[in-house]
Design a protein around this motif. Structure first.
Motif, PDB file in Angstrom:
ATOM      1  N   ARG A 102       0.915  -1.216   0.051  1.00  0.00           N
ATOM      2  CA  ARG A 102       0.021   0.070   0.237  1.00  0.00           C
ATOM      3  C   ARG A 102       0.978   1.284   0.063  1.00  0.00           C
ATOM      4  O   ARG A 102       1.060   2.032   0.992  1.00  0.00           O
ATOM      5  N   THR A 103       1.570   1.424  -1.348  1.00  0.00           N
ATOM      6  CA  THR A 103       2.655   2.583  -1.187  1.00  0.00           C
ATOM      7  C   THR A 103       2.297   3.446  -2.568  1.00  0.00           C
ATOM      8  O   THR A 103       3.046   4.345  -2.817  1.00  0.00           O
ATOM      9  N   ALA A 104       1.096   3.174  -3.265  1.00  0.00           N
ATOM     10  CA  ALA A 104       0.838   3.629  -4.612  1.00  0.00           C
ATOM     11  C   ALA A 104       0.530   5.317  -4.431  1.00  0.00           C
ATOM     12  O   ALA A 104       0.928   6.000  -5.260  1.00  0.00           O
ATOM     13  N   ASP A 105      -0.174   5.530  -3.262  1.00  0.00           N
ATOM     14  CA  ASP A 105      -0.653   7.037  -3.026  1.00  0.00           C
ATOM     15  C   ASP A 105       0.015   7.731  -1.750  1.00  0.00           C
ATOM     16  O   ASP A 105      -0.588   7.902  -0.817  1.00  0.00           O
ATOM     17  N   LEU A 106       1.161   7.261  -1.588  1.00  0.00           N
ATOM     18  CA  LEU A 106       2.011   7.582  -0.317  1.00  0.00           C
ATOM     19  C   LEU A 106       3.022   8.942  -0.657  1.00  0.00           C
ATOM     20  O   LEU A 106       3.574   9.134   0.360  1.00  0.00           O
ATOM     21  N   GLY A 107       3.229   9.325  -1.750  1.00  0.00           N
ATOM     22  CA  GLY A 107       4.237  10.498  -1.906  1.00  0.00           C
ATOM     23  C   GLY A 107       5.361   9.953  -1.870  1.00  0.00           C
ATOM     24  O   GLY A 107       6.331  10.766  -1.764  1.00  0.00           O
ATOM     25  N   LEU A 108       5.799   8.780  -1.986  1.00  0.00           N
ATOM     26  CA  LEU A 108       7.169   8.200  -2.083  1.00  0.00           C
ATOM     27  C   LEU A 108       7.856   9.182  -3.061  1.00  0.00           C
ATOM     28  O   LEU A 108       9.193   9.481  -2.963  1.00  0.00           O
ATOM     29  N   ASP A 109       7.543   9.456  -4.162  1.00  0.00           N
ATOM     30  CA  ASP A 109       8.338  10.459  -5.224  1.00  0.00           C
ATOM     31  C   ASP A 109       8.657  11.546  -4.594  1.00  0.00           C
ATOM     32  O   ASP A 109       9.948  12.034  -5.288  1.00  0.00           O
ATOM     33  N   THR A 110       8.187  12.301  -3.625  1.00  0.00           N
ATOM     34  CA  THR A 110       8.914  13.377  -3.130  1.00  0.00           C
ATOM     35  C   THR A 110       9.986  13.272  -2.215  1.00  0.00           C
ATOM     36  O   THR A 110      10.580  14.300  -2.021  1.00  0.00           O
ATOM     37  N   VAL A 111      10.403  12.017  -1.971  1.00  0.00           N
ATOM     38  CA  VAL A 111      11.662  11.816  -1.173  1.00  0.00           C
ATOM     39  C   VAL A 111      12.481  10.878  -2.214  1.00  0.00           C
ATOM     40  O   VAL A 111      13.186  10.005  -1.670  1.00  0.00           O
ATOM     41  N   GLY A 112      12.150  10.801  -3.316  1.00  0.00           N
ATOM     42  CA  GLY A 112      13.156  10.103  -4.307  1.00  0.00           C
ATOM     43  C   GLY A 112      12.949   8.262  -4.421  1.00  0.00           C
ATOM     44  O   GLY A 112      13.723   7.729  -4.873  1.00  0.00           O
ATOM     45  N   LEU A 113      11.851   8.015  -4.083  1.00  0.00           N
ATOM     46  CA  LEU A 113      11.165   6.607  -3.859  1.00  0.00           C
ATOM     47  C   LEU A 113      10.190   6.293  -5.122  1.00  0.00           C
ATOM     48  O   LEU A 113       9.449   7.397  -5.379  1.00  0.00           O
ATOM     49  N   GLU A 114      10.179   5.140  -5.365  1.00  0.00           N
ATOM     50  CA  GLU A 114       9.210   4.723  -6.583  1.00  0.00           C
ATOM     51  C   GLU A 114       7.744   4.536  -6.048  1.00  0.00           C
ATOM     52  O   GLU A 114       7.621   3.378  -4.863  1.00  0.00           O
ATOM     53  N   PRO A 115       6.910   5.274  -6.361  1.00  0.00           N
ATOM     54  CA  PRO A 115       5.500   4.911  -5.904  1.00  0.00           C
ATOM     55  C   PRO A 115       5.060   3.527  -6.133  1.00  0.00           C
ATOM     56  O   PRO A 115       5.192   3.043  -7.284  1.00  0.00           O
ATOM     57  N   GLY A 116       4.319   2.948  -5.223  1.00  0.00           N
ATOM     58  CA  GLY A 116       3.922   1.604  -5.365  1.00  0.00           C
ATOM     59  C   GLY A 116       4.827   0.368  -5.024  1.00  0.00           C
ATOM     60  O   GLY A 116       4.511  -0.693  -5.328  1.00  0.00           O
ATOM     61  N   SER A 117       6.133   1.084  -4.642  1.00  0.00           N
ATOM     62  CA  SER A 117       7.029  -0.127  -4.676  1.00  0.00           C
ATOM     63  C   SER A 117       7.028  -0.670  -3.205  1.00  0.00           C
ATOM     64  O   SER A 117       6.664  -0.089  -2.165  1.00  0.00           O
ATOM     65  N   TRP A 118       7.694  -1.878  -2.998  1.00  0.00           N
ATOM     66  CA  TRP A 118       8.074  -2.456  -1.722  1.00  0.00           C
ATOM     67  C   TRP A 118       9.328  -1.472  -1.265  1.00  0.00           C
ATOM     68  O   TRP A 118       9.959  -0.964  -1.769  1.00  0.00           O
ATOM     69  N   LEU A 119       9.203  -1.319   0.140  1.00  0.00           N
ATOM     70  CA  LEU A 119      10.400  -0.452   0.711  1.00  0.00           C
ATOM     71  C   LEU A 119      11.492  -1.442   1.286  1.00  0.00           C
ATOM     72  O   LEU A 119      11.138  -2.084   2.185  1.00  0.00           O
ATOM     73  N   ALA A 120      12.507  -1.423   0.629  1.00  0.00           N
ATOM     74  CA  ALA A 120      13.815  -2.247   1.184  1.00  0.00           C
ATOM     75  C   ALA A 120      14.379  -1.582   2.252  1.00  0.00           C
ATOM     76  O   ALA A 120      14.612  -0.256   2.439  1.00  0.00           O
ATOM     77  N   VAL A 121      14.659  -2.215   3.371  1.00  0.00           N
ATOM     78  CA  VAL A 121      14.956  -1.915   4.580  1.00  0.00           C
ATOM     79  C   VAL A 121      16.311  -2.605   4.940  1.00  0.00           C
ATOM     80  O   VAL A 121      16.437  -3.736   4.666  1.00  0.00           O
ATOM     81  N   ASP A 122      17.042  -2.037   6.159  1.00  0.00           N
ATOM     82  CA  ASP A 122      18.115  -2.684   6.747  1.00  0.00           C
ATOM     83  C   ASP A 122      17.581  -3.586   7.911  1.00  0.00           C
ATOM     84  O   ASP A 122      16.240  -3.467   7.984  1.00  0.00           O
ATOM     85  N   ASP A 123      18.386  -4.141   8.603  1.00  0.00           N
ATOM     86  CA  ASP A 123      18.007  -4.950   9.837  1.00  0.00           C
ATOM     87  C   ASP A 123      17.430  -4.107  10.950  1.00  0.00           C
ATOM     88  O   ASP A 123      16.778  -4.708  11.762  1.00  0.00           O
TER      89      ASP A 123
END
Length: 464
Positions: A265-286
């Motif tokens: 659930r990231t398609a309408d989250l404004g990810l593009d405003t921080v350089g991330l791809e809308p609608g994508s899974w968010l890769a994280v560290d541990d």
């Protein structure tokens, strides 16, 4: 405009746990939620589905223990389910949030730059500024596969299946994973005629015995399990749904349930405003921090590490605590198996499939361990031959598998299949996470006569 230390987008169990840990650590936190506080698990997934599954399993267990008679009352099952969802009223959850000292803003939250969130609510927009961190805990939604006509046929997802108010006469389920298998179980228990269309097998992410036993049990209870079925088109005509299969055959039902996976659930989250791809899974560290940032975290389904509520809450505890540590300038304990690292996500994830028989697993399957180059030995045992199993149910049928790392002499995976095996799982999880040497595990004497005696039998089969 409102400032706080931490903003958590998504007030499901995962988001609630992040906010709770942050507040307990002395920081301020605000939850943002566009639907019901308590999230997917409370209203459309874990709780209602398990409530729907429990009655049928309990009735079969009673009959297997010599109790005669008894019938399942679908209306009573639905009323019990409603009790667990509080009638889809989140006021109780809101009281908990308020009592924990956590702020709550209703509405749809979107990132609008670094540490800035704009929440669109019924009373207009609210801008939140996070001094320390923003945590995305928005979860996942059902994937709608690219099948001609499916979207227009008004299919059910897991939400509609678990919140049903009337039981359809005929149901088709497209999918072969956990949601599909559980839905086939409770819908057939409620009286629906169920056809399960599994393109690539049933419960294929587990040891093969899991899918084999569950498929046979479903068939024995009247479910038509069709493996290798490929729906090519779906049409709703009046009150009926027609599903065409590759090869020209068709299935006609009253409702179709789609259970073919999840999307973030990231398609309408404004990810593009921080350089991330809308609608994508968010890769994280541990430590659950999003790659390339020092302020953005993602917990739960949205990071695609382990799409399970309990695993998301585990991540939430680690993320909340590490946010507090970083805010205070304290040492971050992010080495494997330390307080700020979600190490278990990699190879020690426990999961229960609440079908009947249940499937309970933790760690790696034999195939996964081999793919990782681990020198393994597989030990199988007939769970039904344990004294505790025969007391649990007449004719008890079950299976146990242990996957042993031969070099280290420890368990890397355990699977149980059978009625009631969910309660065996935590012991297996402790053994895998703790990397308990088998020679030491032999001294953990199981009580007699319980199903836990299978631990002794597995170790004996291994040669101890």
């Amino acid at each position: 405009m409102r400032e706080t230390d931490v903003v958590v987008i998504g007030a499901g169990p995962v988001g609630e746990n992040v906010a709770d840990r942050v507040v307990r650590g002395g920081l301020e936190a605000v939850l943002v939620e566009s639907e019901l506080v308590g999230g997917e698990c409370s209203y459309w997934a874990c709780m209602p589905s398990k409530a729907l599954l429990r009655t049928g399993a309990a009735l079969r267990a009673a009959r297997a223990a010599g109790v005669e008679g008894g019938a399942l009352d679908p209306a009573a099952v639905l009323r019990r389910r409603d009790g667990f969802t509080s009638g889809w009223d989140d006021s109780g959850q809101v009281r908990w949030v308020e009592g924990a000292g956590i702020g709550l803003v209703r509405g749809h939250g979107r990132l609008a730059g670094e540490r800035r969130i704009v929440v669109s609510g019924a009373d207009g927009d609210t801008t939140l500024i996070a001094r320390r961190a923003v945590v995305v805990a928005t979860g996942s939604a059902a994937l709608l596969p690219d099948i001609a006509g499916l979207a227009d046929a008004r299919p059910w997802t897991s939400r509609e299946a678990t919140s049903l108010q009337e039981v359809p006469g005929r149901v088709a389920i497209i999918g072969g994973g956990v949601v599909a298998a559980e839905a086939a179980t409770f819908l057939s228990d409620l009286g629906a005629r169920v056809t399960l269309l599994a393109r690539s097998g049933l419960l294929s992410a587990f040891e093969p015995v899991a899918g084999e036993r569950v498929a046979q049990a479903l068939r024995d209870r009247g479910v038509e399990v069709r493996l290798g079925a490929h729906p090519s088109r779906v049409d709703r005509e009046g009150g009926a749904v027609r599903i065409e299969l590759a090869g020209g055959e068709a299935v006609e039902v009253d409702e179709v349930v789609v259970a073919t996976g999840r999307v973030p659930r990231t398609a309408d989250l404004g990810l593009d405003t921080v350089g991330l791809e809308p609608g994508s899974w968010l890769a994280v560290d541990d430590t659950l921090r999003v790659a390339g940032t020092d302020w953005l975290y993602a917990t739960g389904d949205v990071n695609h590490r382990a799409l399970l509520t309990h695993q998301g809450k585990y991540q939430a505890r680690a993320a909340g605590d590490v946010i507090v540590a970083r805010a205070r300038g304290e040492e971050v304990s992010d080495r494997p198996w330390q307080a700020h690292a979600a190490t278990a996500d990699h190879a020690a994830v426990p999961q229960v499939v609440f079908t009947d028989p249940e499937v309970a697993s933790v760690g790696l399957t034999a195939a996964q361990a081999e793919d990782q180059g681990i020198p393994i030995r597989v030990v199988d045992y007939d769970l039904g031959s344990v004294a505790g199993a025969s007391l649990t149910a007449d004719g008890y049928a079950g299976a146990a598998r242990a996957v042993v790392d031969e070099e280290r002499g420890v368990l890397v995976g355990v699977t149980f299949v059978g009625p009631g095996v969910a309660e065996l799982l935590h012991a297996a999880t402790v053994a895998v996470v703790g990397e308990v040497p088998l020679e030491r595990l032999w001294h953990a004497v199981p009580s007699y006569p319980t199903m836990s005696e299978v631990w002794l039998r597995l170790l004996e089969a291994y040669g101890l």
